[in-house]
Design a protein around this motif. Structure first.
Motif, PDB file in Angstrom:
ATOM      1  N   ARG A 151     -24.666   7.493   5.827  1.00 19.98           N
ATOM      2  CA  ARG A 151     -25.782   7.364   4.876  1.00 19.98           C
ATOM      3  C   ARG A 151     -26.652   8.614   4.903  1.00 19.98           C
ATOM      4  O   ARG A 151     -27.371   8.908   3.966  1.00 19.98           O
ATOM      5  CB  ARG A 151     -26.599   6.124   5.213  1.00 19.98           C
ATOM      6  CG  ARG A 151     -27.104   6.091   6.651  1.00 19.98           C
ATOM      7  CD  ARG A 151     -27.652   4.734   7.006  1.00 19.98           C
ATOM      8  NE  ARG A 151     -27.986   4.595   8.410  1.00 19.98           N
ATOM      9  CZ  ARG A 151     -28.029   3.442   9.043  1.00 19.98           C
ATOM     10  NH1 ARG A 151     -27.745   2.331   8.399  1.00 19.98           N
ATOM     11  NH2 ARG A 151     -28.367   3.382  10.314  1.00 19.98           N
ATOM     12  N   ARG A 168     -21.691  12.427  13.870  1.00 20.55           N
ATOM     13  CA  ARG A 168     -20.801  11.748  14.817  1.00 20.55           C
ATOM     14  C   ARG A 168     -19.834  10.816  14.068  1.00 20.55           C
ATOM     15  O   ARG A 168     -20.085  10.476  12.900  1.00 20.55           O
ATOM     16  CB  ARG A 168     -21.624  10.930  15.831  1.00 20.55           C
ATOM     17  CG  ARG A 168     -22.198   9.677  15.240  1.00 20.55           C
ATOM     18  CD  ARG A 168     -23.016   8.847  16.211  1.00 20.55           C
ATOM     19  NE  ARG A 168     -23.689   7.799  15.457  1.00 20.55           N
ATOM     20  CZ  ARG A 168     -23.283   6.537  15.384  1.00 20.55           C
ATOM     21  NH1 ARG A 168     -22.232   6.134  16.078  1.00 20.55           N
ATOM     22  NH2 ARG A 168     -23.928   5.655  14.651  1.00 20.55           N
ATOM     23  N   PRO A 176     -28.262  14.435  12.852  1.00 13.36           N
ATOM     24  CA  PRO A 176     -29.301  13.397  12.767  1.00 13.36           C
ATOM     25  C   PRO A 176     -29.481  12.611  14.060  1.00 13.36           C
ATOM     26  O   PRO A 176     -30.444  11.839  14.197  1.00 13.36           O
ATOM     27  CB  PRO A 176     -28.784  12.476  11.651  1.00 13.36           C
ATOM     28  CG  PRO A 176     -27.282  12.652  11.690  1.00 13.36           C
ATOM     29  CD  PRO A 176     -27.050  14.076  12.102  1.00 13.36           C
ATOM     30  N   PRO A 200     -27.540   9.861  16.887  1.00 14.96           N
ATOM     31  CA  PRO A 200     -27.283  10.286  18.263  1.00 14.96           C
ATOM     32  C   PRO A 200     -26.053  11.198  18.356  1.00 14.96           C
ATOM     33  O   PRO A 200     -25.093  11.025  17.607  1.00 14.96           O
ATOM     34  CB  PRO A 200     -27.022   8.952  18.989  1.00 14.96           C
ATOM     35  CG  PRO A 200     -26.534   8.011  17.924  1.00 14.96           C
ATOM     36  CD  PRO A 200     -27.175   8.441  16.650  1.00 14.96           C
TER      37      PRO A 200
HETATM   38  N1  ASP Z   1     -29.003   8.055  13.023  1.00 15.50           N
HETATM   39  C1  ASP Z   1     -28.239   8.222  11.815  1.00 15.50           C
HETATM   40  C2  ASP Z   1     -28.199   6.924  11.038  1.00 15.50           C
HETATM   41  O1  ASP Z   1     -28.897   5.998  11.353  1.00 15.50           O
HETATM   42  C3  ASP Z   1     -26.899   8.806  12.037  1.00 15.50           C
HETATM   43  C4  ASP Z   1     -25.971   8.068  12.968  1.00 15.50           C
HETATM   44  O2  ASP Z   1     -26.240   6.933  13.363  1.00 15.50           O
HETATM   45  O3  ASP Z   1     -24.931   8.668  13.260  1.00 15.50           O
HETATM   46  O4  ASP Z   1     -27.470   6.852  10.059  1.00 15.50           O
END
Ligand code: ASP
Length: 301
Positions: free
Chosen positions: A165, A220, A260, A262
């Motif tokens: 997203r 990730r 972004p 983790p």
């Molecule tokens: N923290 C970001 C999200 O909530 C990215 C991720 O989780 O990889 O989409």
């Protein structure tokens, strides 16, 4: 401005730039954040039905920095676990006097909730694989902080594109600006939405994708969003898609590297994370400033 922030498409280019400028006002020169008592009569609830570290904490810190009361809401210990729907949950919070609800949910429920509750302000804190508008604001702010503007930049996004997203909201946000190039790179099984993108191009080879890049956004693998077990050799994956120092050297000397969070150290090496090119920790700090700006704007309109 709409009553709620559901998508980055709700904002014009000028509104995006104004929010970024407004966010800067909440940062002190030493990097700390201003603490104001602007909204002592407002209550913000953080309703997170998916895990979160940065987004949830930064919304909470931002709301407290603005003088709001904050309801820390943990979905796993709430009545959602007893089978209550998100509608009743948010309705109950509204009846208790919550003015603004930051919602993270695996499904696309936020638009319906927004219509169903005309008195409640909603801020999208992450909607399945669909959108994450405040992350896009953070990413645009971080790029402008480092590069001065978005114009003429070569931007690369590499990783699990299909489930991201962060990518979809970033693309919506950046479509307002005149960048030079936008390149999507990722394993074909995680790139189906970007093989023939409306904006930018797909390049499967990371070594080619990063040539002359000004900005590289790494992502990730979002294992939790795969419907079937991911049948992937992680060593092969790293070999092809990990952003290493050698690959960073193919980009422009002043390239910035983003993530972004983790971070899993599969998509990016520790040395790149810690290098001078990395602005990943700036993104985290900008998260508080952007969320202060967003909360202040939407609580006052
Ligand atoms: N923290 C970001 C999200 O909530 C990215 C991720 O989780 O990889 O989409």
């Amino acid at each position: 401005m709409n009553k709620s922030l559901l998508s980055i498409n709700d904002l014009s280019k000028q509104e995006i730039l104004d929010l970024i400028e407004f966010a800067r006002n909440f940062k002190n020169d030493d990097g700390s954040f201003k603490k104001e008592t602007l909204f002592p009569d407002k209550t913000v609830a953080n309703v997170f039905c998916e895990p979160s570290t940065r987004t949830k904490s930064s919304f909470e810190i931002a709301a407290k920095n603005l003088g709001c009361s904050v309801v820390g809401f943990d979905a796993s210990s709430s009545s959602i676990e007893k089978g209550e729907s998100i509608y009743e949950t948010v309705d109950a919070l509204g009846l208790m006097g919550v003015d603004l609800c930051v919602l993270r949910h695996p499904d696309s429920v936020i638009r319906e909730l927004d219509e169903y509750m005309p008195e409640m302000v909603f801020i999208n804190g992450g909607e399945g694989s669909i959108s994450h508008p405040t992350q896009a604001l953070i990413d645009l702010m971080t790029i402008i902080d480092s590069k001065g503007s978005i114009d003429d930049l070569n931007i690369v996004i590499v990783g699990d594109l299909d489930h991201s997203r962060v990518t979809s909201s970033f693309v919506e946000g950046i479509s307002n600006f005149s960048f030079n190039s936008l390149t999507f790179c990722g394993h074909p099984s995680m790139s189906s939405k970007y093989l023939d993108p409306a904006l930018g191009r797909y390049e499967p080879d990371l070594d080619l994708a990063v040539q002359d890049a000004d900005v590289i956004i790494t992502l990730r693998i979002q294992h939790e969003r795969f419907e079937e077990e991911l049948n992937l050799d992680l060593d092969d994956y790293k070999h092809a898609y990990e952003l290493t120092s050698e690959r960073v050297q193919q980009a422009r000397g002043d390239v910035i590297v983003m993530h972004p969070g983790p971070v899993n150290y599969i998509e990016i090496s520790e040395s790149v994370y810690q290098s001078d090119n990395s602005v990943i920790r700036n993104q985290v700090a900008n998260g508080v400033a952007i969320r202060m700006a967003v909360l202040a704007r939407y609580l006052s309109s």
